[in-house]
Design a protein around this motif. Structure first.
Motif, PDB file in Angstrom:
ATOM      1  N   LYS A 139       0.815  -1.225   0.000  1.00 30.37           N
ATOM      2  CA  LYS A 139       0.000   0.000   0.000  1.00 30.37           C
ATOM      3  C   LYS A 139       0.842   1.265   0.000  1.00 30.37           C
ATOM      4  N   ARG A 140       1.914   1.250  -0.755  1.00 31.90           N
ATOM      5  CA  ARG A 140       2.811   2.409  -0.743  1.00 31.90           C
ATOM      6  C   ARG A 140       2.712   3.267  -1.999  1.00 31.90           C
ATOM      7  N   ALA A 176      -4.093  -5.069  -7.742  1.00 30.46           N
ATOM      8  CA  ALA A 176      -3.398  -3.798  -7.500  1.00 30.46           C
ATOM      9  C   ALA A 176      -2.797  -3.746  -6.096  1.00 30.46           C
ATOM     10  N   LEU A 177      -3.522  -4.252  -5.111  1.00 30.87           N
ATOM     11  CA  LEU A 177      -2.994  -4.291  -3.745  1.00 30.87           C
ATOM     12  C   LEU A 177      -1.778  -5.204  -3.655  1.00 30.87           C
ATOM     13  N   PHE A 181      -0.002  -1.130  -4.627  1.00 28.50           N
ATOM     14  CA  PHE A 181      -0.761   0.121  -4.644  1.00 28.50           C
ATOM     15  C   PHE A 181      -1.613   0.246  -3.389  1.00 28.50           C
ATOM     16  N   ASN A 182      -1.876   1.503  -2.997  1.00 21.85           N
ATOM     17  CA  ASN A 182      -2.740   1.697  -1.838  1.00 21.85           C
ATOM     18  C   ASN A 182      -4.196   1.468  -2.231  1.00 21.85           C
ATOM     19  N   ARG A 183      -5.070   1.438  -1.246  1.00 21.65           N
ATOM     20  CA  ARG A 183      -6.469   1.077  -1.505  1.00 21.65           C
ATOM     21  C   ARG A 183      -7.142   2.074  -2.441  1.00 21.65           C
ATOM     22  N   ASP A 184      -6.892   3.374  -2.231  1.00 24.55           N
ATOM     23  CA  ASP A 184      -7.550   4.385  -3.047  1.00 24.55           C
ATOM     24  C   ASP A 184      -7.126   4.257  -4.506  1.00 24.55           C
ATOM     25  N   ALA A 185      -5.843   4.097  -4.759  1.00 19.60           N
ATOM     26  CA  ALA A 185      -5.353   3.949  -6.128  1.00 19.60           C
ATOM     27  C   ALA A 185      -5.885   2.661  -6.757  1.00 19.60           C
TER      28      ALA A 185
END
Length: 271
Positions: A139-140, A176-177, A181-185
């Protein structure tokens, strides 16, 4: 299809297409357990149009920016920033599922419609995978870190959504996670790559509907399905994007486990 069925299934489509809980699973299992007739082509068009309207209304600014970036890119005026390249990454992510869906969507849907056990198992299995991704993902990264490799990875994962019970948004957010990727992205990119798929499905089915005409008595169901799917779809987008900014995706995991596991128990005991 009577107006009540149209309203219920339109609301179900709007909620479950956006949230990571599988619209196809709900649209197969609910009529089956309630002994409702299967929805035909007319209602399929309504559901896809409603979902597309919801996404387009919420992301209209993003769509305008994507169109501008696309024109800049194809006219050679620059692909220098992540924003400039994003529409091309969305296209790249869409291609695998579009190609596979064109050839396999019909046979896969027939197989799953005859196998509610498999649908229920997929609700549980991919719910657990979502939990794993939400727990272990780094999540970065934000949207500006999406590149061609990430887009293709998420796009290939989207191919799994052809199976009812997987969930298009669920599997793309999971992928994506898992790659950082972070949750919003993850949620935003998932919605953006669903736009061409949902629009393409709506246009394709609408073409068949225009060719064959709306069957007598189905106009009201068509309109009700479009409106309820759009309204509940829009509310779902708002809810999910707010949720991922402050909390985990575990509410959807627990929901999938409850519905999938409960359906498995009912089906097995029924045998």
């Amino acid at each position: 299809m009577n107006p009540l069925h149209a309203a219920v299934l339109g609301a179900v489509q709007g909620l479950t297409e956006i949230l990571p809980i599988s619209s196809s699973a709900h649209l197969i299992l609910i009529p089956r357990f309630l002994h409702w007739p299967e929805s035909g082509l007319t209602f399929d068009v309504a559901l896809h149009l409603g979902t597309f309207i919801a996404l387009a209304l919420y992301f209209w600014r993003d769509i305008v920016e994507l169109c501008i970036s696309f024109v800049r890119g194809v006219t050679g005026r620059g692909l220098h920033t992540a924003t400039d390249r994003l529409p091309f990454y969305i296209i790249a992510a869409t291609i695998p599922a579009a190609l596979l869906g064109k050839t396999l969507e019909g046979p896969i849907e027939q197989i799953f419609r005859a196998s509610p056990l498999l649908i229920s198992a997929f609700l549980v299995l991919f719910g657990l995978l979502l939990a794993f991704a939400d727990t272990t993902g780094a999540k970065r990264w934000k949207m500006d870190r999406i590149d061609l490799k990430a887009a293709l990875t998420i796009g290939l994962a989207q191919c799994l959504a052809l199976g009812p019970g997987v969930s298009r948004s669920g599997i793309t957010i999971t992928a994506a996670l898992l790659i950082g990727f972070n949750r919003d992205a993850a949620a935003r990119f998932s919605f953006l790559i669903s736009l061409p798929i949902v629009a393409g499905a709506a246009i394709l089915k609408l073409g068949h509907l225009v060719k064959d005409g709306i069957p007598p008595g189905e106009t009201s169901a068509l309109l009700i399905g479009i409106v309820t799917s759009a309204v509940f779809g829009y509310l779902s987008v708002v809810y999910l994007l707010r949720l991922v900014q402050r909390s985990s995706l575990y509410p959807f995991v627990w929901y999938r486990l409850l519905v999938g596991g409960g359906t498995l128990v009912v089906l097995l005991l029924g045998h």
